[in-house]
Design a protein around this motif. Structure first.
Motif, PDB file in Angstrom:
ATOM      1  N   LEU A  27       0.839  -1.192   0.000  1.00  0.00           N
ATOM      2  CA  LEU A  27       0.000   0.000   0.000  1.00  0.00           C
ATOM      3  C   LEU A  27       0.875   1.243   0.000  1.00  0.00           C
ATOM      4  O   LEU A  27       1.980   1.235   0.536  1.00  0.00           O
ATOM      5  N   THR A  28       0.366   2.319  -0.598  1.00  0.00           N
ATOM      6  CA  THR A  28       1.120   3.564  -0.729  1.00  0.00           C
ATOM      7  C   THR A  28       0.417   4.687   0.027  1.00  0.00           C
ATOM      8  O   THR A  28      -0.812   4.791  -0.026  1.00  0.00           O
ATOM      9  N   TYR A  29       1.203   5.528   0.672  1.00  0.00           N
ATOM     10  CA  TYR A  29       0.652   6.685   1.373  1.00  0.00           C
ATOM     11  C   TYR A  29       0.211   7.740   0.361  1.00  0.00           C
ATOM     12  O   TYR A  29       0.927   8.039  -0.586  1.00  0.00           O
ATOM     13  N   SER A  74       1.253   7.221   7.847  1.00  0.00           N
ATOM     14  CA  SER A  74       2.405   7.947   7.325  1.00  0.00           C
ATOM     15  C   SER A  74       3.067   7.087   6.258  1.00  0.00           C
ATOM     16  O   SER A  74       2.716   5.923   6.074  1.00  0.00           O
ATOM     17  N   GLU A  75       4.029   7.689   5.584  1.00  0.00           N
ATOM     18  CA  GLU A  75       4.795   6.943   4.599  1.00  0.00           C
ATOM     19  C   GLU A  75       5.836   6.117   5.337  1.00  0.00           C
ATOM     20  O   GLU A  75       6.569   6.639   6.177  1.00  0.00           O
ATOM     21  N   GLY A  76       5.894   4.830   5.065  1.00  0.00           N
ATOM     22  CA  GLY A  76       6.878   3.952   5.685  1.00  0.00           C
ATOM     23  C   GLY A  76       8.093   3.798   4.794  1.00  0.00           C
ATOM     24  O   GLY A  76       8.195   4.425   3.740  1.00  0.00           O
ATOM     25  N   GLN A  77       9.010   2.947   5.218  1.00  0.00           N
ATOM     26  CA  GLN A  77      10.222   2.709   4.417  1.00  0.00           C
ATOM     27  C   GLN A  77       9.912   1.985   3.119  1.00  0.00           C
ATOM     28  O   GLN A  77      10.541   2.223   2.103  1.00  0.00           O
ATOM     29  N   ALA A  82       0.697   2.378   9.360  1.00  0.00           N
ATOM     30  CA  ALA A  82      -0.523   2.686  10.105  1.00  0.00           C
ATOM     31  C   ALA A  82      -0.199   2.650  11.597  1.00  0.00           C
ATOM     32  O   ALA A  82       0.436   1.711  12.079  1.00  0.00           O
ATOM     33  N   TYR A  83      -0.623   3.683  12.314  1.00  0.00           N
ATOM     34  CA  TYR A  83      -0.430   3.776  13.763  1.00  0.00           C
ATOM     35  C   TYR A  83      -1.752   3.439  14.438  1.00  0.00           C
ATOM     36  O   TYR A  83      -2.795   3.980  14.066  1.00  0.00           O
TER      37      TYR A  83
END
Length: 91
Positions: A27-29, A74-77, A82-83
Motif C-alpha cells: 500500500l502507498t501513502y 504515514s509513509e513507511g520505508q 498505520a499507527y
C-alpha cells in the motif's frame, strides 16, 4: 508486515492498551490519509482494524480483545505505515 508495539496500562484498571504501528508494503501513502475525516482514511482504517481484529480474535488473546483503532497513517520505508492502539479487558 512489521509490527512495532508500545505497552500502556493503568495499574488500578483491568483495561490494557497496546499501541504500535504496522507497515504494509503493498500500500502507498497518499495525502487523503492525512485527514481522518476523508473517505480514504476511514475505509483504509476500517480495513486495517478488521485485519487486526481477525489476528487477535483468533489468537490466545481473543478472549481479552475489545477493539483496535487506527489513529494515523504515514509513509513507511517500503509502504504505508498505520499507527494504531488496541484495547484489552483483563479480569
Amino acid at each position: 508486515l512489521i509490527f512495532y508495539l508500545f505497552f500502556f496500562s493503568a495499574p488500578a484498571s483491568s483495561f490494557i492498551y497496546i499501541g504500535g504501528s504496522v507497515e504494509i508494503p503493498n500500500l502507498t501513502y497518499i495525502n487523503d490519509l492525512n485527514d481522518p475525516t476523508s473517505q480514504k482514511f476511514v475505509l483504509q482504517a476500517k480495513a486495517i482494524q478488521n485485519y487486526l481484529a481477525e489476528i487477535y480474535e483468533s489468537s490466545f488473546l481473543g478472549k481479552y480483545y475489545l477493539k483496535s483503532v487506527v489513529a494515523a497513517f504515514s509513509e513507511g520505508q517500503s509502504g504505508l505505515r498505520a499507527y494504531f492502539w488496541n484495547t484489552f479487558w483483563v479480569p
